[in-house]
Write an enzyme that holds these catalytic residues in place. Structure first.
Site, PDB file in Angstrom:
ATOM      1  N   GLY A 134       0.847  -1.199   0.104  1.00  0.00           N
ATOM      2  CA  GLY A 134      -0.062  -0.002   0.100  1.00  0.00           C
ATOM      3  C   GLY A 134       0.826   1.403  -0.023  1.00  0.00           C
ATOM      4  O   GLY A 134       0.556   2.260  -0.645  1.00  0.00           O
ATOM      5  N   THR A 135       1.990   1.166   0.837  1.00  0.00           N
ATOM      6  CA  THR A 135       2.739   2.322   0.942  1.00  0.00           C
ATOM      7  C   THR A 135       3.327   2.657  -0.475  1.00  0.00           C
ATOM      8  O   THR A 135       3.397   3.824  -0.956  1.00  0.00           O
ATOM      9  CB  THR A 135       3.904   2.128   1.887  1.00  0.00           C
ATOM     10  OG1 THR A 135       3.422   1.922   3.263  1.00  0.00           O
ATOM     11  CG2 THR A 135       4.934   3.364   1.833  1.00  0.00           C
TER      12      THR A 135
ATOM     13  N   ASN B 197      -7.957   3.877   8.429  1.00  0.00           N
ATOM     14  CA  ASN B 197      -7.446   2.713   9.054  1.00  0.00           C
ATOM     15  C   ASN B 197      -7.752   2.792  10.724  1.00  0.00           C
ATOM     16  O   ASN B 197      -7.662   1.663  11.436  1.00  0.00           O
ATOM     17  CB  ASN B 197      -6.084   2.697   8.531  1.00  0.00           C
ATOM     18  CG  ASN B 197      -5.296   3.813   8.653  1.00  0.00           C
ATOM     19  OD1 ASN B 197      -5.653   4.718   7.968  1.00  0.00           O
ATOM     20  ND2 ASN B 197      -3.854   4.043   9.613  1.00  0.00           N
TER      21      ASN B 197
ATOM     22  N   GLN C 228      -7.978  -0.521   3.063  1.00  0.00           N
ATOM     23  CA  GLN C 228      -8.766  -0.598   4.234  1.00  0.00           C
ATOM     24  C   GLN C 228     -10.055  -1.076   3.900  1.00  0.00           C
ATOM     25  O   GLN C 228     -10.899  -1.757   4.294  1.00  0.00           O
ATOM     26  CB  GLN C 228      -8.779   0.245   5.301  1.00  0.00           C
ATOM     27  CG  GLN C 228      -7.635   0.425   6.106  1.00  0.00           C
ATOM     28  CD  GLN C 228      -7.172  -0.807   7.201  1.00  0.00           C
ATOM     29  OE1 GLN C 228      -8.065  -1.558   7.453  1.00  0.00           O
ATOM     30  NE2 GLN C 228      -6.067  -0.761   7.694  1.00  0.00           N
TER      31      GLN C 228
ATOM     32  N   HIS D 163      -1.469  -7.644   2.459  1.00  0.00           N
ATOM     33  CA  HIS D 163      -1.313  -7.931   3.930  1.00  0.00           C
ATOM     34  C   HIS D 163      -2.923  -7.706   4.862  1.00  0.00           C
ATOM     35  O   HIS D 163      -2.979  -7.945   5.949  1.00  0.00           O
ATOM     36  CB  HIS D 163      -0.200  -7.739   4.669  1.00  0.00           C
ATOM     37  CG  HIS D 163       0.256  -6.346   5.228  1.00  0.00           C
ATOM     38  ND1 HIS D 163      -0.043  -6.041   6.411  1.00  0.00           N
ATOM     39  CD2 HIS D 163       0.727  -5.208   4.582  1.00  0.00           C
ATOM     40  CE1 HIS D 163       0.193  -4.703   6.443  1.00  0.00           C
ATOM     41  NE2 HIS D 163       0.674  -4.152   5.532  1.00  0.00           N
TER      42      HIS D 163
ATOM     43  N   THR E  20      12.641  -7.707 -11.173  1.00  0.00           N
ATOM     44  CA  THR E  20      12.115  -8.853 -11.391  1.00  0.00           C
ATOM     45  C   THR E  20      10.828  -9.077 -10.430  1.00  0.00           C
ATOM     46  O   THR E  20      10.759  -8.973  -9.413  1.00  0.00           O
ATOM     47  CB  THR E  20      13.390  -9.946 -10.944  1.00  0.00           C
ATOM     48  OG1 THR E  20      14.061  -9.652 -11.955  1.00  0.00           O
ATOM     49  CG2 THR E  20      12.694 -11.382 -11.275  1.00  0.00           C
TER      50      THR E  20
ATOM     51  N   CYS F 282       2.237   5.293  17.828  1.00  0.00           N
ATOM     52  CA  CYS F 282       3.694   5.012  18.704  1.00  0.00           C
ATOM     53  C   CYS F 282       4.483   4.493  18.233  1.00  0.00           C
ATOM     54  O   CYS F 282       4.601   3.239  18.346  1.00  0.00           O
ATOM     55  CB  CYS F 282       3.280   4.192  20.281  1.00  0.00           C
ATOM     56  SG  CYS F 282       3.957   4.871  21.717  1.00  0.00           S
TER      57      CYS F 282
HETATM   58  C1  LIG Z   1      -1.543  -0.359   5.894  1.00  0.00           C
HETATM   59  C2  LIG Z   1      -2.126   0.805   5.267  1.00  0.00           C
HETATM   60  C3  LIG Z   1      -1.436   1.311   4.295  1.00  0.00           C
HETATM   61  C4  LIG Z   1       0.090   0.801   4.027  1.00  0.00           C
HETATM   62  O1  LIG Z   1      -0.069  -0.548   3.217  1.00  0.00           O
HETATM   63  P1  LIG Z   1       1.270  -1.320   3.351  1.00  0.00           P
HETATM   64  O2  LIG Z   1       1.023  -2.514   2.519  1.00  0.00           O
HETATM   65  O3  LIG Z   1       1.557  -1.775   4.895  1.00  0.00           O
HETATM   66  O4  LIG Z   1       2.661  -0.665   2.901  1.00  0.00           O
HETATM   67  C5  LIG Z   1      -1.728   2.384   3.551  1.00  0.00           C
HETATM   68  N1  LIG Z   1      -2.985   2.770   3.760  1.00  0.00           N
HETATM   69  C6  LIG Z   1      -3.843   2.381   4.872  1.00  0.00           C
HETATM   70  C7  LIG Z   1      -5.356   2.993   4.752  1.00  0.00           C
HETATM   71  C8  LIG Z   1      -3.483   1.380   5.600  1.00  0.00           C
HETATM   72  O5  LIG Z   1      -4.275   0.889   6.238  1.00  0.00           O
END
Ligand SMILES: *Cc1c(COP(=O)(O)O)cnc(C)c1O
Length: 384
Positions: free
Chosen positions: A71-72, A151, A179, A201, A237, A325
């Protein structure tokens, strides 16, 4: 007592179907999907099938799917990629105060490249309105990024209405759906989005996997340069097993969205009703109706969320405290602050997120332990 996991907002366990197909993929196809020999083409076939599955699940076509590391990365590629490609058309971006840091900080990083960012405030439930987006637009606006669902507090934004008004103005629309996917039914056309981020994940898929939906015709400047994979937008890759695992997790999540939504909503409402009647002195954070079905973010009067989290941990129960945190930094959540909560209220927040494997007896055991923990922590407060 077996441990209980109520932190699905942070991450989720792999589903058996996903673990099995990933194991098979690793065993059967180690070759580089970019290689033209038979072994390579076997791997490429797996990736192509996964891409079709992922695309179908979102109502997209295969060519619109770019596999990433999560997601990042998807959020970074969408925002930096779109802004840099369009920098000569305009340099104004609109986003909201409650975005994930991978959106908010990415937008702010563009200020050093001459862009300006409007950060829309939210109401006390964490909601923005399409009208707010409309009022923020200028002739210089090239991109709007609004998360589909939050989230921390679970608030769901009016994405389709925002998509409609941006489409009419030819402004790119990105949504972080990390989310929302598998919890709210949608297609990319329902929402009218040009760019949409998914992470593996959070939907019982593997960590380190994700995708960015890029609508046909939308151009991005890549973040990385290399061997030209993923139409040059994400070279490197391909992670064959990860891509297969992500796509199967996504397909399962979307196929089951209606039943899982109903089931988790019932469990979550049961949990919330019991907490209110049997423990009390508690407030809900987030929108009372427009919220994710598996999220319960609450603040107990006179008790710090982190203390509750640590005490529940002693019972083998995993939840999340609302305060961000990280790296030893104890700061109130930017989401709760944006919703107008005081620092004290923000420190009291506790996030309980249910998941695919959560059962009624798990929720009932959580209530029992919460009752003990809150009673104990409140007994320590002077004047009780
Ligand atoms: C977890 C999350 C991300 C980041 O996703 P990753 O796969 O952990 O990099 C981005 N946006 C939201 C809303 C998330 O809950």
């Amino acid at each position: 007592m077996n441990p209980l996991y109520f932190d699905h907002g942070a991450t989720t366990p792999l589903r058996d179907e996903v673990r099995t197909i990933m194991a098979n993929t690793w065993e059967e196809t180690f070759a580089n999907p970019g290689s033209l020999h038979d072994d390579g083409q076997k791997a490429a076939d797996r990736v192509n099938a996964a891409r079709r599955l992922a695309a179908q699940s979102l109502g997209a076509s295969s060519r619109e799917i770019i596999f990433t590391s999560g997601g990042t990365e998807s959020n970074n590629l969408a925002i930096l990629g779109a802004a840099r490609y369009l920098r000569n058309r305009g340099r104004h971006i609109v986003t909201t105060a409650i975005e994930h840091p991978s959106v908010l900080q990415t937008c702010h990083s563009l200020e050093a490249e001459g862009f300006s960012v409007t950060v829309l405030p939210v109401d006390r439930h964490g909601l923005i309105t399409p009208k707010q987006v409309e009022s923020a637009l200028t002739p210089d606006t090239i991109l709007v990024s609004v998360m589909a669902a939050n989230n921390e507090v679970g608030t769901i934004q009016p994405i389709a209405a925002i998509g409609q008004l941006l489409r009419a103005r030819n402004i790119l629309f990105h949504t972080d759906a990390v989310q929302a996917v598998g919890k709210i039914p949608f297609t990319v056309d329902d929402w009218g989005v040009d760019l949409l981020s998914v992470g593996g994940h959070k939907i019982n898929g593997p960590k380190g996997t994700g995708l960015l939906y890029v609508r046909k015709g939308v151009r991005l400047t890549p973040l990385l340069y290399g061997g030209g994979q993923e139409r040059g937008l994400r070279p490197g890759t391909l992670n064959t097993a990860g891509i297969v695992g992500l796509s199967v997790a996504l397909q399962l999540a979307v196929a089951e969205v209606e039943s899982i939504r109903k089931r988790l909503e019932q469990l979550r409402n049961h949990l919330w009703n019991r907490i209110q009647t049997e423990i009390g002195g508690v407030t809900l954070n987030g929108h009372p109706q427009q919220r994710l079905p598996h999220n319960l973010n609450i603040s107990f009067d006179r008790v710090e969320g982190q203390a509750v989290m640590l005490e529940l941990n002693r019972y083998g129960i995993a939840v999340s405290s609302g305060s961000a945190c990280s790296a030893g930094k104890h700061a109130p959540s930017h989401v709760l602050s944006a919703m107008g909560r005081s620092a004290e209220e923000a420190y009291q927040s506790l996030r309980i997120t249910l998941g695919w494997e959560t059962q009624l007896e798990d929720v009932d055991r959580l209530v029992k332990c919460l009752e003990e923990v809150i009673g104990y922590l409140r007994s320590l407060v002077p004047g009780e």
